[in-house]
Scaffold this motif. Structure first.
Motif, mmCIF file in Angstrom:
data_model
loop_
_atom_site.group_PDB
_atom_site.id
_atom_site.type_symbol
_atom_site.label_atom_id
_atom_site.label_comp_id
_atom_site.label_asym_id
_atom_site.label_seq_id
_atom_site.Cartn_x
_atom_site.Cartn_y
_atom_site.Cartn_z
ATOM 1 N N HIS A 21 5.613 12.671 -4.986
ATOM 2 C CA HIS A 21 4.445 12.659 -5.866
ATOM 3 C C HIS A 21 4.042 11.250 -6.277
ATOM 4 C CE1 HIS A 21 7.575 12.433 -9.012
ATOM 5 N NE2 HIS A 21 6.651 11.884 -9.755
ATOM 6 N N THR A 22 4.954 10.281 -6.142
ATOM 7 C CA THR A 22 4.620 8.902 -6.509
ATOM 8 C C THR A 22 3.772 8.201 -5.453
ATOM 9 O OG1 THR A 22 6.769 8.278 -5.583
ATOM 10 C CG2 THR A 22 6.639 8.550 -7.968
ATOM 11 N N GLY A 25 -0.159 7.960 -6.180
ATOM 12 C CA GLY A 25 -0.553 7.654 -7.548
ATOM 13 C C GLY A 25 -1.698 6.653 -7.556
ATOM 14 N N HIS A 42 -1.862 4.780 -16.078
ATOM 15 C CA HIS A 42 -2.639 5.029 -14.866
ATOM 16 C C HIS A 42 -4.114 5.307 -15.122
ATOM 17 C CE1 HIS A 42 0.510 5.322 -11.700
ATOM 18 N NE2 HIS A 42 1.282 5.536 -12.740
ATOM 19 N N ARG A 75 -2.525 11.146 -9.825
ATOM 20 C CA ARG A 75 -2.317 10.954 -8.394
ATOM 21 C C ARG A 75 -3.372 11.730 -7.609
ATOM 22 N NH1 ARG A 75 0.093 14.763 -5.377
ATOM 23 N NH2 ARG A 75 1.027 13.186 -4.017
ATOM 24 N N ARG A 107 12.518 0.170 -17.067
ATOM 25 C CA ARG A 107 11.163 0.638 -16.766
ATOM 26 C C ARG A 107 10.179 0.215 -17.842
ATOM 27 N NH1 ARG A 107 10.651 5.494 -13.350
ATOM 28 N NH2 ARG A 107 12.618 5.901 -12.307
ATOM 29 N N TYR A 119 15.995 5.162 -7.397
ATOM 30 C CA TYR A 119 14.686 4.501 -7.495
ATOM 31 C C TYR A 119 14.427 3.683 -6.235
ATOM 32 C CZ TYR A 119 10.856 1.771 -9.541
ATOM 33 O OH TYR A 119 9.639 1.178 -9.793
ATOM 34 N N ARG A 122 13.560 6.018 -3.327
ATOM 35 C CA ARG A 122 12.243 6.631 -3.498
ATOM 36 C C ARG A 122 11.120 5.636 -3.215
ATOM 37 N NH1 ARG A 122 10.740 9.567 -9.051
ATOM 38 N NH2 ARG A 122 11.115 11.490 -7.917
ATOM 39 N N MET A 123 11.298 4.398 -3.653
ATOM 40 C CA MET A 123 10.222 3.413 -3.536
ATOM 41 C C MET A 123 10.285 2.582 -2.254
ATOM 42 S SD MET A 123 8.331 3.949 -6.063
ATOM 43 C CE MET A 123 8.247 4.514 -7.765
ATOM 44 N N ASP A 202 11.587 14.747 -6.464
ATOM 45 C CA ASP A 202 10.354 15.334 -6.983
ATOM 46 C C ASP A 202 10.651 16.554 -7.846
ATOM 47 O OD1 ASP A 202 8.338 13.699 -6.224
ATOM 48 O OD2 ASP A 202 7.437 15.063 -4.784
ATOM 49 N N SER A 205 12.129 15.583 -11.278
ATOM 50 C CA SER A 205 11.348 14.790 -12.233
ATOM 51 C C SER A 205 10.136 15.553 -12.744
ATOM 52 C CB SER A 205 10.909 13.487 -11.577
ATOM 53 O OG SER A 205 10.148 13.743 -10.432
#
Length: 205
Positions: A21-22, A25, A42, A75, A107, A119, A122-123, A202, A205
């Protein structure tokens, strides 16, 4: 490395990446007409009902988004994704050493959540080269050269870079961060493993 982030990194997530889901965004460019009561990370939030009809949300292709975005959502989805007019790159990790410093800082938004190897995985969504932003590098370098004619500004830049480099060295000598650095460099996932990992996060979170 004391160089432009946009010139150092061009490994990117796939253009078509509806999950995790990130991945899709967005950030918002908005004119403040008093329609929203709060500016968030955002997007603006808390729409004033008196301004509802005056508000129009469009995507990066200039296409009108669905009505729901007037109230919430940060997103894009299959119906609203678009980059034809505008693309904003997100350099969430940059180098592994920058990741260590980000881990120590914490964060900026979800301050109750730690930054660890989850993290990073995921990134660290790469495998696709995107150099579209590099067409701007010559103009950015020219503007930086102009700004650095100001001796005080150049001094502050150099001090900031030196601080970053020294902090990375300090963290390398801390067992917790030394282990995290090694984990980040050693974590090699196949595309399928990365998708499965991201989808699991996902759901959490």
């Amino acid at each position: 490395k004391d160089d432009l982030v946009i010139d150092q990194f061009d490994d990117a997530a796939p253009k078509y990446c509806p999950k995790p889901h990130t991945a899709w965004g967005f950030k918002t460019m908005t004119k403040n007409i008093g329609a929203y009561g709060k500016l968030s990370c955002h997007r603006p939030n808390k729409l004033d009902e008196e301004h509802r009809e005056a508000v129009q949300w469009v995507n990066g292709s200039g296409q009108v988004m669905t009505e729901k975005y007037k109230d919430n959502g940060w997103r894009s989805d299959l119906k609203t994704i678009g980059y034809d007019l505008l693309q904003l790159n997100h350099y969430a990790l940059r180098s592994a050493e920058s990741f260590l410093i980000k881990r120590q800082r914490g964060r900026a938004l979800h301050v109750d959540r730690s930054i660890g190897i989850n993290y990073w995985v995921r990134m660290d969504w790469g495998g696709n080269r995107d150099v579209t932003i590099k067409r701007n590098v010559p103009r950015v370098r020219a503007e930086m050269a102009r700004l650095f004619e100001d001796a005080e500004l150049k001094r502050l830049h150099d001090e900031g870079f030196a601080w970053h480099r020294n902090k990375a060295t300090e963290l390398h000598n801390t067992p917790e961060f030394k282990e995290l650095f090694a984990q980040a460099l050693e974590t090699k996932l196949t595309e399928m493993e990365r998708v499965a990992f991201a989808l699991t996060l996902d759901m959490e979170s």
